[in-house]
Design a protein around this motif. Structure first.
Motif, PDB file in Angstrom:
ATOM      1  N   GLU A  90      -0.219  18.623  -8.684  1.00  0.00           N
ATOM      2  CA  GLU A  90       1.141  18.093  -8.745  1.00  0.00           C
ATOM      3  C   GLU A  90       1.344  17.172  -7.560  1.00  0.00           C
ATOM      4  O   GLU A  90       0.956  17.493  -6.434  1.00  0.00           O
ATOM      5  N   ASN A  91       1.928  15.984  -7.813  1.00  0.00           N
ATOM      6  CA  ASN A  91       2.249  15.071  -6.720  1.00  0.00           C
ATOM      7  C   ASN A  91       3.436  15.639  -5.963  1.00  0.00           C
ATOM      8  O   ASN A  91       4.484  15.881  -6.543  1.00  0.00           O
ATOM      9  N   ILE A  92       3.258  15.889  -4.670  1.00  0.00           N
ATOM     10  CA  ILE A  92       4.355  16.453  -3.899  1.00  0.00           C
ATOM     11  C   ILE A  92       5.051  15.426  -3.020  1.00  0.00           C
ATOM     12  O   ILE A  92       6.200  15.618  -2.639  1.00  0.00           O
ATOM     13  N   GLY A  93       4.370  14.330  -2.692  1.00  0.00           N
ATOM     14  CA  GLY A  93       5.002  13.335  -1.847  1.00  0.00           C
ATOM     15  C   GLY A  93       4.368  11.968  -2.002  1.00  0.00           C
ATOM     16  O   GLY A  93       3.194  11.840  -2.333  1.00  0.00           O
ATOM     17  N   TYR A  94       5.193  10.933  -1.719  1.00  0.00           N
ATOM     18  CA  TYR A  94       4.788   9.547  -1.962  1.00  0.00           C
ATOM     19  C   TYR A  94       5.509   8.653  -0.965  1.00  0.00           C
ATOM     20  O   TYR A  94       6.685   8.877  -0.644  1.00  0.00           O
ATOM     21  N   ILE A  95       4.792   7.647  -0.458  1.00  0.00           N
ATOM     22  CA  ILE A  95       5.409   6.651   0.409  1.00  0.00           C
ATOM     23  C   ILE A  95       4.698   5.319   0.179  1.00  0.00           C
ATOM     24  O   ILE A  95       3.490   5.294  -0.059  1.00  0.00           O
ATOM     25  N   VAL A  96       5.438   4.210   0.184  1.00  0.00           N
ATOM     26  CA  VAL A  96       4.854   2.876   0.008  1.00  0.00           C
ATOM     27  C   VAL A  96       5.463   1.901   1.005  1.00  0.00           C
ATOM     28  O   VAL A  96       6.544   2.132   1.533  1.00  0.00           O
ATOM     29  N   THR A  97       4.755   0.783   1.236  1.00  0.00           N
ATOM     30  CA  THR A  97       5.228  -0.238   2.170  1.00  0.00           C
ATOM     31  C   THR A  97       5.874  -1.394   1.433  1.00  0.00           C
ATOM     32  O   THR A  97       5.486  -2.541   1.594  1.00  0.00           O
TER      33      THR A  97
ATOM     34  N   GLY B 156       0.833  -1.195   0.000  1.00  0.00           N
ATOM     35  CA  GLY B 156       0.000   0.000   0.000  1.00  0.00           C
ATOM     36  C   GLY B 156       0.863   1.238   0.000  1.00  0.00           C
ATOM     37  O   GLY B 156       2.062   1.174   0.275  1.00  0.00           O
ATOM     38  N   GLY B 157       0.240   2.364  -0.297  1.00  0.00           N
ATOM     39  CA  GLY B 157       0.983   3.613  -0.308  1.00  0.00           C
ATOM     40  C   GLY B 157       0.076   4.810  -0.170  1.00  0.00           C
ATOM     41  O   GLY B 157      -1.154   4.684  -0.196  1.00  0.00           O
ATOM     42  N   TYR B 158       0.713   5.962  -0.020  1.00  0.00           N
ATOM     43  CA  TYR B 158      -0.008   7.232   0.082  1.00  0.00           C
ATOM     44  C   TYR B 158       0.629   8.256  -0.836  1.00  0.00           C
ATOM     45  O   TYR B 158       1.854   8.331  -0.928  1.00  0.00           O
ATOM     46  N   ASN B 159      -0.219   9.026  -1.503  1.00  0.00           N
ATOM     47  CA  ASN B 159       0.201  10.175  -2.302  1.00  0.00           C
ATOM     48  C   ASN B 159      -0.379  11.424  -1.670  1.00  0.00           C
ATOM     49  O   ASN B 159      -1.556  11.437  -1.292  1.00  0.00           O
TER      50      ASN B 159
ATOM     51  N   PHE C   4       4.429   3.705  16.017  1.00  0.00           N
ATOM     52  CA  PHE C   4       4.931   4.966  16.556  1.00  0.00           C
ATOM     53  C   PHE C   4       6.278   5.404  15.991  1.00  0.00           C
ATOM     54  O   PHE C   4       6.827   6.402  16.447  1.00  0.00           O
ATOM     55  N   ALA C   5       6.809   4.679  15.019  1.00  0.00           N
ATOM     56  CA  ALA C   5       8.029   5.134  14.342  1.00  0.00           C
ATOM     57  C   ALA C   5       7.637   6.188  13.309  1.00  0.00           C
ATOM     58  O   ALA C   5       6.511   6.196  12.815  1.00  0.00           O
ATOM     59  N   ARG C   6       8.545   7.087  12.995  1.00  0.00           N
ATOM     60  CA  ARG C   6       8.263   8.145  12.021  1.00  0.00           C
ATOM     61  C   ARG C   6       8.895   7.764  10.676  1.00  0.00           C
ATOM     62  O   ARG C   6      10.046   7.373  10.613  1.00  0.00           O
ATOM     63  N   TYR C   7       8.106   7.916   9.613  1.00  0.00           N
ATOM     64  CA  TYR C   7       8.559   7.622   8.255  1.00  0.00           C
ATOM     65  C   TYR C   7       8.392   8.869   7.397  1.00  0.00           C
ATOM     66  O   TYR C   7       7.323   9.475   7.366  1.00  0.00           O
ATOM     67  N   ASP C   8       9.466   9.250   6.714  1.00  0.00           N
ATOM     68  CA  ASP C   8       9.430  10.438   5.859  1.00  0.00           C
ATOM     69  C   ASP C   8       9.044  10.076   4.435  1.00  0.00           C
ATOM     70  O   ASP C   8       9.565   9.109   3.873  1.00  0.00           O
ATOM     71  N   PHE C   9       8.146  10.845   3.858  1.00  0.00           N
ATOM     72  CA  PHE C   9       7.765  10.694   2.453  1.00  0.00           C
ATOM     73  C   PHE C   9       8.920  11.135   1.562  1.00  0.00           C
ATOM     74  O   PHE C   9       9.705  12.016   1.934  1.00  0.00           O
ATOM     75  N   ALA C  10       9.001  10.563   0.365  1.00  0.00           N
ATOM     76  CA  ALA C  10       9.868  11.108  -0.683  1.00  0.00           C
ATOM     77  C   ALA C  10       9.162  12.357  -1.204  1.00  0.00           C
ATOM     78  O   ALA C  10       7.984  12.303  -1.558  1.00  0.00           O
ATOM     79  N   LEU C  11       9.848  13.504  -1.199  1.00  0.00           N
ATOM     80  CA  LEU C  11       9.263  14.752  -1.698  1.00  0.00           C
ATOM     81  C   LEU C  11       9.652  14.967  -3.148  1.00  0.00           C
ATOM     82  O   LEU C  11      10.821  14.862  -3.501  1.00  0.00           O
TER      83      LEU C  11
END
Length: 143
Positions: free
Chosen positions: A80-87, A65-68, A101-108
Motif C-alpha cells: 500500500e502506498n503510504i506517502g508521496y511527495i513531488v517537486t 521528480g518524486g518519492y513514494n 535543509f528545509a523540511r518537507y512533509d509527505f502527503a500521507l
C-alpha cells in the motif's frame, strides 16, 4: 530533589533513508527497494524529506521528480502506498522549490505498517525529470 516521570512509551526511532549523491541525469530513477522492516505493527505519524545544501531544485509542473514510500505485508504479496511527495508546484504532494535543509512533509495516504512488514522507497520522474539532490527521508512512528 526533582522528580521526573514519563507517561507511556517513547516513540520508536524513525526509519531513515539517505541518498548520498545528486542524480547524474534528470531522468535518473531509483527502483523500489526495502529500507526498513518491523517485527511489530507500527503506526506511521509522518514522513519527511530534507534536501542537502549543495544542490537546489526548482519546481516545474511538467518535468519533476518524486518519492513514494510503500508498506509491504510480511509475506511480500501485498503493498500500500503510504506517502508521496513531488517537486511540482500544483497538485497533491507538490513541494514547489526544494530549499537546502528545509523540511518537507509527505502527503500521507495510509498509516499502518503490519507486523513483519517492510517499508520501501522509490524515486520517480515525470516528463524529462529533474536532478534531485542528496537528501534524507525519515519515517516517524507513533508511540
Amino acid at each position: 530533589m526533582p522528580v521526573h516521570s514519563q507517561r507511556g512509551s517513547p516513540a520508536p526511532s524513525p526509519a531513515v533513508w539517505v541518498k548520498s549523491a545528486e542524480d547524474i541525469l534528470a531522468a535518473d530513477v531509483v527502483a523500489e527497494f526495502p529500507f526498513y522492516s518491523s517485527p511489530v505493527a507500527r503506526t506511521i505519524s509522518a514522513i519527511r524529506l530534507v534536501p542537502s545544501s549543495s544542490e537546489a531544485v526548482t519546481a516545474n509542473d511538467s518535468n519533476y521528480g518524486g518519492y513514494n514510500v510503500n508498506a509491504w505485508a510480511a509475506d511480500g504479496l501485498t503493498s500500500e502506498n503510504i506517502g508521496y511527495i513531488v517537486t511540482k508546484t500544483v497538485g497533491g504532494g507538490g513541494t514547489g522549490d526544494l530549499v537546502a535543509f528545509a523540511r518537507y512533509d509527505f502527503a500521507l495516504f495510509a498509516t499502518a505498517l503490519p507486523a513483519g512488514g517492510s517499508l520501501t522507497l522509490e524515486q520517480t520522474k515525470t516528463g524529462t525529470g529533474v536532478k534531485l539532490p542528496s537528501l534524507s527521508i525519515s519515517v516517524e512512528f507513533a508511540a
